[in-house]
Design a protein around this motif. Structure first.
Motif, PDB file in Angstrom:
ATOM      1  N   THR A 305       0.942  -1.242  -0.023  1.00 21.31           N
ATOM      2  CA  THR A 305      -0.122   0.073  -0.102  1.00 21.31           C
ATOM      3  C   THR A 305       0.986   1.349  -0.001  1.00 21.31           C
ATOM      4  N   PRO A 306       2.127   1.365   1.004  1.00 19.53           N
ATOM      5  CA  PRO A 306       2.596   2.690   0.891  1.00 19.53           C
ATOM      6  C   PRO A 306       3.467   2.859  -0.182  1.00 19.53           C
ATOM      7  N   ALA A 307       3.911   1.680  -1.009  1.00 23.14           N
ATOM      8  CA  ALA A 307       4.889   1.746  -1.998  1.00 23.14           C
ATOM      9  C   ALA A 307       4.160   1.659  -3.453  1.00 23.14           C
ATOM     10  N   ALA A 308       2.652   1.451  -3.584  1.00 20.55           N
ATOM     11  CA  ALA A 308       2.167   1.209  -4.723  1.00 20.55           C
ATOM     12  C   ALA A 308       2.547   2.288  -5.764  1.00 20.55           C
ATOM     13  N   GLY A 309       2.765   3.329  -5.438  1.00 20.70           N
ATOM     14  CA  GLY A 309       3.084   4.643  -6.505  1.00 20.70           C
ATOM     15  C   GLY A 309       4.612   4.588  -6.681  1.00 20.70           C
TER      16      GLY A 309
END
Length: 438
Positions: A305-309
């Motif tokens: 989730t925090p690294a999805a971008g």
């Protein structure tokens, strides 16, 4: 010449007359494609809580507590919706004036309480602000609902409502401002694409504080029974998986390449984590359980989730594998070594997963094809920023959650009586039974 039907002519004239009204109702900078996608993403994120999370948690508890978990998720969704409009949105995304030297605002203030000052045609980027309010509301709903899994099977329902309301306003909304609302962590360059810190770290750490202050279930750990309905667990996890596309891909706030890549890496991380968790159980116990596969899926989703971008497909595969190894280890350590009764492993899966994903950003941002890299920041700068974000959010969440619980405990019990716990919260608290009446 064929005559046009009079009704059709009237309809065309009415449409022409209404076109200026439609134009006034649409923000000048809103993009219809982006707006349609975020409307859809909003529904998907709400779908994660109702019914996804409710069924996932409901299947993990004992049958006599199934309805209590469903009631907690539903009531939290309703209460957070109202509080978000009253003050939560303003605290998270208002302009505020609490600036600190060298950083951004600590909170958004109350200037947008009850959505004051937001015109019908206001826009955030390329979407109407009303859509943005609703999208972010769905996040504010699921985050306190995640904590339900920690205190399940022994909590006082009134305490759930009191804690959740204050927690959303005093923990979730300020942290959302720090990271997403232009606050001091955003100014530092902290990356949290869709909620590793704002959602999973806050909920996970607060869950740990809650169960430490409330105490263990009477049956923990000697008489614990397996989940009463693994089928519900799988169905809930599947709904969460689908809803997570709105959670992560929707956080691009547009129908664009960033959303497409976020969806791709989210799916890959979940699939990898599910298989790795399955392999761990299979190797250790000789049988791959459905509950284990579902739990691995959630670990992979929380961690990406925090690294999805910030990562490409190769990074997503690595993060998914790490998610299961680390989160599985955390479950065993917290349950068996520390003897902490986090009923449904909220901290071990969501908290640890969110923290791991946040710290993974500088490691995997340039790993493999399609990886976007770190931009203008060096690896060291990004690593320091991410670590600062993790430490500050975790410490703040723990301290404020403890303060809220101390206050709530002065006016009501945090947990039910031993008799009610033994009988089950469905009948003791809600006067209902999932099994029905003969």
């Amino acid at each position: 010449m064929k005559k046009r039907p009079e009704g059709r002519a009237l309809g065309v004239r009415a449409l022409v007359l209404l076109l200026p009204v439609f134009a006034l109702a649409t923000p000048a900078f809103a993009d219809t494609g982006d707006t349609a996608w975020i409307l859809t993403a909003t529904a998907l994120v709400l779908f994660m809580t109702l019914p996804g999370l409710a069924l996932f948690y409901g299947g993990l508890v004992q049958a006599k507590n199934l309805l209590s978990v469903l009631a907690q998720c539903l009531a939290i969704a309703c209460l957070m919706s109202i509080l978000w409009v009253v003050a939560g949105y303003s605290i998270a995304f208002g302009d505020g004036n609490g600036a600190v030297e060298g950083g951004g605002a600590l909170w958004g203030g109350l200037g947008k309480a009850f959505l004051a000052g937001i015109a019908p045609d206001a826009a955030v980027g390329t979407i109407p602000e009303s859509v943005f309010v609703m999208f972010q509301m769905a996040f504010a709903i699921i985050t306190p609902a995640l904590i339900v899994g920690a205190y399940a099977e022994r909590v006082n329902f009134a305490a759930v409502l009191a804690f959740s309301g204050f927690w959303m306003l005093l923990v979730y909304a300020p942290v959302a401002h720090w990271v997403w609302g232009g606050g001091w962590l955003a100014a530092m360059g902290v990356t949290d694409f869709a909620g590793g810190l704002v959602v999973h770290a806050t909920a996970g750490v607060s869950s740990l504080v809650f169960v430490l202050m409330m105490g263990k279930r009477a049956v923990f750990p000697a008489e614990l029974r397996p989940p009463h309905n693994p089928a519900f667990v799988m169905l809930g996890a599947s709904m969460l998986w689908v809803g997570w596309f709105g959670f992560n891909a929707g956080s691009a706030l547009g129908a664009n390449a960033s959303a497409g890549q976020a969806m791709l890496v989210t799916h890959l991380s979940a699939a990898t984590a599910a298989l790795v968790w399955m392999a761990i159980e299979w190797t250790k116990f000789g049988k791959p359980t459905l509950v284990g596969i579902a739990t691995g899926t959630i670990a992979g989703l929380a961690t990406i989730t925090p690294a999805a971008g910030s990562v490409g497909p190769a990074g997503a595969l690595a993060i998914g594998a790490l998610a299961s190894v680390v989160c599985y280890g955390a479950v065993v350590y917290i349950r068996s070594r520390l003897k902490i009764d986090d009923s449904l492993d909220v901290f071990a899966v969501h908290g640890v997963g969110g923290i791991l994903g946040t710290l993974s950003v500088p490691v995997f941002a340039g790993f493999g094809p399609m990886a976007p890299g770190l931009g203008s920041m060096t690896f060291g700068e990004k690593a320091v920023a991410q670590l600062t974000g993790v430490v500050s959010v975790c410490v703040y969440s723990a301290l404020v959650s403890a303060g809220i619980l101390l206050a709530v405990r002065q006016i009501m019990r945090l947990r039910v009586s031993p008799e009610d716990e033994a009988n089950g919260l469905d009948t003791a608290t809600h006067g209902e039974s999932a099994a029905g009446h003969s």
